[in-house]
Scaffold this motif. Structure first.
Motif, PDB file in Angstrom:
ATOM      1  N   GLU A 221     -44.362  42.485  33.195  1.00 44.29           N
ATOM      2  CA  GLU A 221     -44.127  43.802  33.792  1.00 44.29           C
ATOM      3  C   GLU A 221     -44.357  43.763  35.302  1.00 44.29           C
ATOM      4  OE1 GLU A 221     -45.186  46.942  30.181  1.00 44.29           O
ATOM      5  OE2 GLU A 221     -46.685  46.520  31.714  1.00 44.29           O
TER       6      GLU A 221
ATOM      7  N   GLU B  10     -50.119  50.318  23.366  1.00 42.31           N
ATOM      8  CA  GLU B  10     -50.755  49.138  23.952  1.00 42.31           C
ATOM      9  C   GLU B  10     -52.274  49.212  23.826  1.00 42.31           C
ATOM     10  OE1 GLU B  10     -47.720  48.000  27.557  1.00 42.31           O
ATOM     11  OE2 GLU B  10     -48.958  49.796  27.726  1.00 42.31           O
TER      12      GLU B  10
ATOM     13  N   ILE C 194     -39.701  42.587  32.707  1.00 39.49           N
ATOM     14  CA  ILE C 194     -39.460  43.603  31.663  1.00 39.49           C
ATOM     15  C   ILE C 194     -39.887  44.958  32.173  1.00 39.49           C
ATOM     16  CG2 ILE C 194     -39.636  42.058  29.719  1.00 39.49           C
ATOM     17  CD1 ILE C 194     -42.453  43.132  29.230  1.00 39.49           C
TER      18      ILE C 194
ATOM     19  N   LYS D 162     -47.261  40.312  28.416  1.00 39.63           N
ATOM     20  CA  LYS D 162     -46.534  41.546  28.711  1.00 39.63           C
ATOM     21  C   LYS D 162     -46.940  42.110  30.075  1.00 39.63           C
ATOM     22  CE  LYS D 162     -45.647  46.186  26.914  1.00 39.63           C
ATOM     23  NZ  LYS D 162     -45.996  46.907  28.123  1.00 39.63           N
TER      24      LYS D 162
ATOM     25  N   ILE E 206     -50.379  38.148  23.688  1.00 39.90           N
ATOM     26  CA  ILE E 206     -49.115  38.882  23.857  1.00 39.90           C
ATOM     27  C   ILE E 206     -49.274  39.984  24.906  1.00 39.90           C
ATOM     28  CG2 ILE E 206     -47.517  40.473  22.684  1.00 39.90           C
ATOM     29  CD1 ILE E 206     -47.961  38.683  20.148  1.00 39.90           C
ATOM     30  N   LEU E 207     -50.385  40.718  24.875  1.00 46.75           N
ATOM     31  CA  LEU E 207     -50.616  41.752  25.887  1.00 46.75           C
ATOM     32  C   LEU E 207     -50.724  41.145  27.280  1.00 46.75           C
ATOM     33  CD1 LEU E 207     -53.100  44.195  24.133  1.00 46.75           C
ATOM     34  CD2 LEU E 207     -50.767  44.679  24.847  1.00 46.75           C
TER      35      LEU E 207
END
Length: 191
Positions: free
Chosen positions: A186, A5, A191, A182, A178-179
């Motif tokens: 999270e 990441e 996820i 994510k 996208i990060l």
């Protein structure tokens, strides 16, 4: 934040600097090792120092916003990523890059470009404080990645021209978005 990441984030953050470095290479008659190191040094240093400043700002105010930190990280990263993608379709940056070979690497010119391309790194540094990222290794990683890509970018620009500028900004913006998604997913336990 894991190593993969962090690597993707470093790549994403350095895409603005890479794109500007490509344009710098376009404006130079001949690129030398010295000029590539100068461009890489300016961009790498500012991409490393700005997250550090953001981290300390974020750490100072952490207790006030800990309950919404994932939303802040999501919003900042998506905003920065969308802005990078928007800039890929704009010619505004190209005006700042014009100039003679004599002033292409001047302190004033490089300072303005380095600050302009690293503002997003300041915002990312704020999110680092919320995510409890080990800041020293993160800023070194980001700085070295940006230095390398910027030095390469000057040469790429000198050899291949401007056709990759917008593609690198789109790629970098997409990685940041996208990060951000994510991180939000999270923290929401999806996820």
């Amino acid at each position: 934040m894991g190593l993969l990441e962090l690597f993707l984030l470093a790549i994403g953050l350095s895409m603005d600097a890479f794109a500007v470095s490509v344009c710098k290479g376009l404006s130079m008659k001949k690129v030398t090792l010295k000029s590539a190191v100068i461009v890489g040094g300016w961009f790498g240093f500012f991409q490393a120092i700005m997250p550090l400043i953001g981290y300390f700002l974020g750490s100072r105010f952490y207790k006030y916003i800990v309950s919404i930190d994932h939303w802040i990280a999501f919003i900042l990263l998506c905003f920065i990523g969308a802005n990078m993608i928007k800039e890929a379709f704009s010619d505004e940056e190209d005006e700042a890059l014009s100039g003679s070979d004599g002033d292409a690497l001047s302190v004033k010119n490089m300072f303005m470009l380095a600050v302009a391309t690293s503002i997003d790194a300041l915002a990312v540094g704020i999110t680092f404080a919320f995510l409890k990222v080990h800041i020293l290794s993160a800023v070194i990683f980001i700085g070295v990645t940006t230095f390398t890509l910027s030095a390469v970018g000057v040469n790429v620009g000198n050899v291949f021209g401007s056709r990759y500028k917008s593609k690198s900004e789109i790629f970098g913006g997409a990685i940041l978005i996208i990060l951000g998604i994510k991180i939000l997913l999270e923290h929401l336990g999806i996820i």
